[in-house]
Write a protein that holds these residues in place. Structure first.
Motif, mmCIF file in Angstrom:
data_model
loop_
_atom_site.group_PDB
_atom_site.id
_atom_site.type_symbol
_atom_site.label_atom_id
_atom_site.label_comp_id
_atom_site.label_asym_id
_atom_site.label_seq_id
_atom_site.Cartn_x
_atom_site.Cartn_y
_atom_site.Cartn_z
ATOM 1 N N TYR A 28 -10.874 -32.535 -27.531
ATOM 2 C CA TYR A 28 -10.282 -32.780 -26.224
ATOM 3 C C TYR A 28 -11.088 -33.837 -25.491
ATOM 4 O O TYR A 28 -12.319 -33.797 -25.485
ATOM 5 N N THR A 39 -5.628 -36.160 -16.717
ATOM 6 C CA THR A 39 -4.938 -36.355 -17.984
ATOM 7 C C THR A 39 -5.833 -35.861 -19.114
ATOM 8 O O THR A 39 -7.052 -35.778 -18.961
ATOM 9 N N THR A 41 -6.267 -35.903 -23.618
ATOM 10 C CA THR A 41 -5.895 -36.334 -24.967
ATOM 11 C C THR A 41 -6.452 -35.298 -25.934
ATOM 12 O O THR A 41 -7.630 -34.948 -25.853
ATOM 13 N N LYS A 100 -1.872 -36.170 -32.432
ATOM 14 C CA LYS A 100 -2.456 -36.605 -31.163
ATOM 15 C C LYS A 100 -1.438 -36.391 -30.068
ATOM 16 O O LYS A 100 -0.270 -36.770 -30.221
ATOM 17 N N THR A 101 -1.874 -35.788 -28.986
ATOM 18 C CA THR A 101 -1.014 -35.534 -27.842
ATOM 19 C C THR A 101 -1.749 -35.955 -26.578
ATOM 20 O O THR A 101 -2.941 -35.683 -26.432
ATOM 21 N N GLU A 102 -1.029 -36.598 -25.689
ATOM 22 C CA GLU A 102 -1.565 -36.939 -24.375
ATOM 23 C C GLU A 102 -0.682 -36.293 -23.331
ATOM 24 O O GLU A 102 0.545 -36.267 -23.483
ATOM 25 N N SER A 104 -0.510 -35.096 -18.817
ATOM 26 C CA SER A 104 -1.113 -35.015 -17.489
ATOM 27 C C SER A 104 -0.991 -33.570 -17.017
ATOM 28 O O SER A 104 -0.164 -32.804 -17.521
#
Length: 181
Positions: A28, A39, A41, A100-102, A104
């Motif tokens: 993380y 935010t 990632t 991979k995830t981003e 907010s």
């Protein structure tokens, strides 16, 4: 499998699967905008299934490749959990499937129940959880461990071990991933 609190909920979501998707490690990077917003990632390394064949393996593939990777329903579910996904991807690193995830968030609590109190961010883990790296400080007690960051930190980082599996242990989902689909 070590108890991995709700960290799995972002990408692996064990409770959604008929088989069980597993991974080697998850990292993380959380960027704080204000005290409790920002935010994040998440990078998941070496995604596999504990099923070797049959309907459980098919269910794992469907949940990963169709639901998590492509479905708008997944985006809605994460939004309900306080995570507004801005990007998600699966990709190959050699013969290893990565995710991979981003996203907010409006409350740091949405990010694996990280707490903010008295000028500190903290994440409480079980004694068995393996923290590989962090830019915070790890505090140990008899019953749990905690990663602690001062509120002067604007980037919180930690990496956790999921499964320390051997090279050919479990079914590599990289063999079923078609990035052109």
């Amino acid at each position: 499998m070590k108890k991995f609190f709700s960290l799995i909920s972002l990408l692996i979501f064990a409770s959604l699967f008929y088989g069980c998707l597993i991974f080697h490690k998850m990292s993380y990077t959380i960027n704080i905008d204000k005290d409790t917003t920002g935010t994040a990632t998440v990078l998941v390394s070496d995604i596999r299934s504990d099923a070797s064949a049959g309907s459980n393996l098919e269910a794992d593939k469907k949940n990963l490749f169709e639901y998590i990777y492509k479905s708008p329903d997944f985006i809605s579910q994460m939004k309900d959990e306080g995570k507004k996904i801005t990007s998600r991807e699966l990709f190959l690193h050699g013969d290893t499937l990565m995710g991979k995830t981003e996203f907010s968030f409006g409350s740091i609590f949405s990010v694996e129940k990280i707490q903010y109190q008295d000028g500190f961010y903290y994440l409480t883990l079980t004694i068995d959880d393996s923290v590989l790296t962090t830019n915070g400080q790890i505090i140990y007690s008899k019953d749990y461990k905690r990663i602690l960051w001062k509120n002067s930190f604007k980037v919180l980082k930690f990496e956790m071990l999921g499964f320390p599996f051997q090279k050919d242990e479990y079914t590599r989902l990289s063999a079923f991933f078609n990035p052109k689909k």
